[in-house]
Write a protein that holds these residues in place. Sequence first.
Motif, PDB file in Angstrom:
ATOM      1  N   ALA A  16       0.834  -1.201   0.000  1.00  0.00           N
ATOM      2  CA  ALA A  16       0.000   0.000   0.000  1.00  0.00           C
ATOM      3  C   ALA A  16       0.869   1.252   0.000  1.00  0.00           C
ATOM      4  N   ALA A  17       1.977   1.217   0.742  1.00  0.00           N
ATOM      5  CA  ALA A  17       2.870   2.379   0.786  1.00  0.00           C
ATOM      6  C   ALA A  17       3.459   2.672  -0.586  1.00  0.00           C
ATOM      7  N   ARG A  18       3.816   1.638  -1.294  1.00  0.00           N
ATOM      8  CA  ARG A  18       4.362   1.839  -2.633  1.00  0.00           C
ATOM      9  C   ARG A  18       3.318   2.459  -3.559  1.00  0.00           C
ATOM     10  N   GLN A  19       2.081   1.987  -3.454  1.00  0.00           N
ATOM     11  CA  GLN A  19       1.023   2.544  -4.294  1.00  0.00           C
ATOM     12  C   GLN A  19       0.746   4.001  -3.931  1.00  0.00           C
ATOM     13  N   LEU A  20       0.804   4.307  -2.647  1.00  0.00           N
ATOM     14  CA  LEU A  20       0.625   5.701  -2.224  1.00  0.00           C
ATOM     15  C   LEU A  20       1.723   6.583  -2.797  1.00  0.00           C
ATOM     16  N   LEU A  21       2.946   6.072  -2.807  1.00  0.00           N
ATOM     17  CA  LEU A  21       4.058   6.830  -3.385  1.00  0.00           C
ATOM     18  C   LEU A  21       3.840   7.048  -4.877  1.00  0.00           C
ATOM     19  N   TYR A  22       3.469   5.995  -5.580  1.00  0.00           N
ATOM     20  CA  TYR A  22       3.237   6.127  -7.019  1.00  0.00           C
ATOM     21  C   TYR A  22       2.142   7.156  -7.311  1.00  0.00           C
ATOM     22  N   GLY A  23       1.145   7.221  -6.423  1.00  0.00           N
ATOM     23  CA  GLY A  23       0.035   8.133  -6.646  1.00  0.00           C
ATOM     24  C   GLY A  23       0.397   9.595  -6.525  1.00  0.00           C
ATOM     25  N   VAL A  24       1.442   9.921  -5.758  1.00  0.00           N
ATOM     26  CA  VAL A  24       1.814  11.328  -5.572  1.00  0.00           C
ATOM     27  C   VAL A  24       3.096  11.696  -6.316  1.00  0.00           C
ATOM     28  N   TRP A  25       3.703  10.725  -6.983  1.00  0.00           N
ATOM     29  CA  TRP A  25       4.984  10.978  -7.645  1.00  0.00           C
ATOM     30  C   TRP A  25       4.817  11.920  -8.832  1.00  0.00           C
TER      31      TRP A  25
END
Length: 292
Positions: free
Chosen positions: A80-89
């Motif tokens: 989930a943390a990785r997806q959150l990062l991808y979402g704001v990158w």
Amino acid sequence: MAGVGGEQLEMPGMPRRLFPATPSKLATFADCPRRYRYAYVDRPTPPKGPPWAHNTVGSAVHAALRSWWDAPRDRRTAAAARQLLYGVWSDTGFRDAGQSARWRARAAGWLTDYLATVDPDDEPVGLERQVAATTPVLALSGRVDRIDQRGDELVVVDYKTGRVPSTEDEARGSPALAFYVLGVQRTLRRPCRRVELHHLPSGTVAAFEHTERSLANHVRRAEDVAADIATATQRVEDGVHPDEAFPTVTGRQCGWCDFRPSCPAGQAATPARETWSFLPADDDADDDAAGR
């Protein structure tokens, strides 16, 4: 009655107005009075240079961690943390899309490794919490990345994503962390002395336990900077040219100053840095490692 940069002038017989101070505001003047003038006095604010890739990395990691803690307990996973990062990158500041993609993968790896050391059930007391405190001279305020509870005391946690691991000297010497301790003590009215720098790239933590003396030393230095700002502001009120009252401090830092486009002295002092130049120089050599 307004003074330079919107500051209020004191009236006879009135209580002394506290100087509103944030860690970045005081640090800006201490580094270069001219940059302070551009950022906090001149209106409209002079144009800034382009954004930086390392700031993009730091902002995305901070945002992902905040959202991870805000998520329901069953969604606090590394995936989930990785997806959150991808979402704001964003690709802002990078040389090209390929470099951005490599750093997105690398930052995702930092999050995976870091969160493996974190108990998702250990709810923080605060996330990006605004705190404030006053001294006889200053009205201090700042935003803390995370506030943890350890036993009967609160702990200030600051995330770092720079290329160099944090040190105990950095934790001890950081005015911002000292101000956060004072702010937590005043705002939450709980004991707080410990500050921690969590450096995600290296997985290390640098900590320091503040004392009344160490906090007082930080306050004294901050009040000295505020006095210098007041002197410079008053000189402009007295008719001194702003360039003289807020002089430029030139050096290597002029190569990455946000206000370089508006500062001839800074432009003459040193060549401009590329916006991705604070990323490690071995970026291309680490493609395979970053793609995990």
